[in-house]
Design a protein around this motif. Structure first.
Motif, mmCIF file in Angstrom:
data_model
loop_
_atom_site.group_PDB
_atom_site.id
_atom_site.type_symbol
_atom_site.label_atom_id
_atom_site.label_comp_id
_atom_site.label_asym_id
_atom_site.label_seq_id
_atom_site.Cartn_x
_atom_site.Cartn_y
_atom_site.Cartn_z
ATOM 1 N N MET A 1 35.637 -1.702 25.600
ATOM 2 C CA MET A 1 35.554 -0.304 26.197
ATOM 3 C C MET A 1 34.624 -0.508 27.196
ATOM 4 S SD MET A 1 35.714 2.564 22.969
ATOM 5 C CE MET A 1 35.663 3.717 24.249
ATOM 6 N N ALA A 2 34.951 0.480 28.221
ATOM 7 C CA ALA A 2 33.847 0.689 29.246
ATOM 8 C C ALA A 2 33.157 1.907 29.460
ATOM 9 C CB ALA A 2 34.448 0.222 30.541
ATOM 10 N N TRP A 3 31.806 2.167 29.689
ATOM 11 C CA TRP A 3 31.188 3.640 29.973
ATOM 12 C C TRP A 3 31.601 4.056 31.090
ATOM 13 C CZ3 TRP A 3 29.318 5.761 26.039
ATOM 14 C CH2 TRP A 3 28.308 7.250 26.193
ATOM 15 N N PRO A 4 32.024 5.592 30.930
ATOM 16 C CA PRO A 4 32.466 6.272 32.137
ATOM 17 C C PRO A 4 31.379 6.571 33.068
ATOM 18 C CG PRO A 4 32.244 7.622 30.252
ATOM 19 C CD PRO A 4 32.070 6.269 29.925
ATOM 20 N N GLU B 1 20.754 2.957 29.021
ATOM 21 C CA GLU B 1 19.767 3.901 28.202
ATOM 22 C C GLU B 1 20.630 5.207 27.637
ATOM 23 O OE1 GLU B 1 15.818 6.677 28.391
ATOM 24 O OE2 GLU B 1 16.326 5.253 30.191
ATOM 25 N N VAL B 2 21.568 5.722 28.661
ATOM 26 C CA VAL B 2 22.206 7.087 28.066
ATOM 27 C C VAL B 2 23.406 6.464 27.170
ATOM 28 C CG1 VAL B 2 23.696 7.223 30.060
ATOM 29 C CG2 VAL B 2 23.392 9.126 29.037
ATOM 30 N N ALA B 3 23.822 5.446 27.439
ATOM 31 C CA ALA B 3 24.972 4.965 26.536
ATOM 32 C C ALA B 3 24.208 4.778 25.224
ATOM 33 C CB ALA B 3 25.511 3.788 26.880
ATOM 34 N N PRO C 1 24.103 -1.580 34.110
ATOM 35 C CA PRO C 1 22.752 -1.584 33.755
ATOM 36 C C PRO C 1 21.866 -0.115 33.804
ATOM 37 C CG PRO C 1 23.070 -3.313 34.994
ATOM 38 C CD PRO C 1 24.385 -2.591 35.233
ATOM 39 N N GLU C 2 22.394 0.841 34.791
ATOM 40 C CA GLU C 2 21.398 1.987 35.064
ATOM 41 C C GLU C 2 22.083 3.092 33.914
ATOM 42 O OE1 GLU C 2 25.080 1.806 38.332
ATOM 43 O OE2 GLU C 2 23.619 0.314 37.256
#
Length: 341
Positions: free
Chosen positions: A17-20, A60-62, A56-57
């Motif tokens: 998967m990929a983080w939106p 943390e939220v992920a 990378p940015e």
């Protein structure tokens, strides 16, 4: 060396998967998107490994939303629709291969960005140690479905889209599917659903209208309310499949998967579809819509995929952004003889 794309029902090594992260997906409701992507990943990881590609940015939220069992791999992506920007995994004599299609934002859509997503398939390809198979054809994982025996479902509005492959004929597309995926029989559907054919759609991905739960059987989206324009679309799709045979010469059995009863949202006619599910090891991760037909769909899926647990995840935030559970996931098949989680 021939490559073949296995059925989604075959054992997986993991799901990718990929983080939106794109503005057109997050908008002013970023947390809603993060919660939903995480809910899907967290449901899958109970059954098989999940690797989430995250810029990378956004690591943390992920990490705040994802279960600790979800692996994080840093990489540059434009957005979270990795079914489409990711590779299509195949198997061959030498093991695992990965087809890297040309990705151009679903036919060069003016609202999309794909500077990173144009090469994002290489992240999973390289991390998986797969042999790289490059294709010059514009295609997305949501534009194809296979029974694992060489039969493929596609739509003309995607594969022959002037924004994707203006110079290609049906024969050209079929030849490339033969070369890259081991296709033996390509079944052409005329189009996709109404909402998906509008400005913020894919122009008709097949993975929202039809899929193979097993060889010889097609689960077909069935809009049963004549008020919805997809009522006519579904009749056209069903007619196009009547009497059609697969690569083994079997006439396809068509099983209806009724659409949710809700017809509209704030943007117009919905394209809510239970067809857009992911099959993983021991389970089916299905779309829920807080709709009376959620339980109907659960029963149809349980019959179509015997022995698998049916897990339903609220997919309304995904469909509001243009896709579903299948659209944000990409399975990596297990190499025969390798251990499977």
């Amino acid at each position: 060396m021939p490559w073949t794309m296995p059925a989604e029902t075959e054992p997986h090594t993991r799901t990718w998967m990929a983080w939106p992260s794109a503005d057109y997906t997050l908008g002013d409701r970023a947390e809603e998107a993060w919660v939903t992507w995480a809910a899907v990943a967290n449901a899958i990881v109970a059954f098989e490994p999940v690797t989430m590609i995250v810029a990378p940015e956004h690591r943390e939220v992920a990490s705040r939303y994802l279960a600790p069992e979800v692996d994080l791999v840093e990489g540059a992506v434009d957005d979270g629709w990795y079914r489409d920007s990711g590779p299509t995994f195949v198997l061959g004599e030498s093991g695992l291969g990965a087809v890297n299609w040309v990705f151009n934002g679903w036919g060069g859509q003016d609202w999309a960005s794909w500077e990173n997503d144009a090469v994002a398939s290489l992240i999973a390809t390289e991390a998986a140690g797969a042999a790289r198979i490059d294709s010059a054809m514009v295609n997305e994982g949501g534009g194809i479905h296979t029974d694992g025996e060489g039969t493929f479902l596609v739509t003309r509005t995607v594969q022959l889209d002037p924004g994707r492959n203006p110079e290609l004929t049906e024969a050209d597309v079929e030849a490339e599917l033969v070369r890259t995926l081991g296709a033996r029989r390509v079944i052409w559907l005329p189009r996709g659903l109404t909402r998906d054919s509008e400005r913020f759609g894919t122009r008709g991905h097949v993975d929202i209208v039809a899929t193979f739960p097993s060889p010889g059987t097609v689960l077909l989206h069935d809009q049963q309310d004549p008020e919805h324009p997809d009522f006519q679309v579904c009749q056209e799709l069903r007619a196009s499949l009547a009497g059609v045979t697969d690569a083994e010469g079997r006439e396809l059995e068509i099983v209806s998967l009724p659409a949710p009863t809700v017809l509209r949202d704030d943007e117009g006619w919905v394209d809510y579809s239970y067809v857009n599910h992911l099959v993983c090891n021991g389970a089916v991760i299905g779309c829920a819509f807080d709709d009376p037909n959620d339980e109907v769909a659960r029963e149809v899926l349980a019959t179509a995929y015997p022995g698998r647990e049916i897990v339903m995840v609220d997919a309304r935030p995904l469909f509001a952004r243009g896709g579903g559970i299948h659209c944000i996931t990409q399975q990596q098949p297990a190499v025969p003889g390798a251990s499977v989680a």
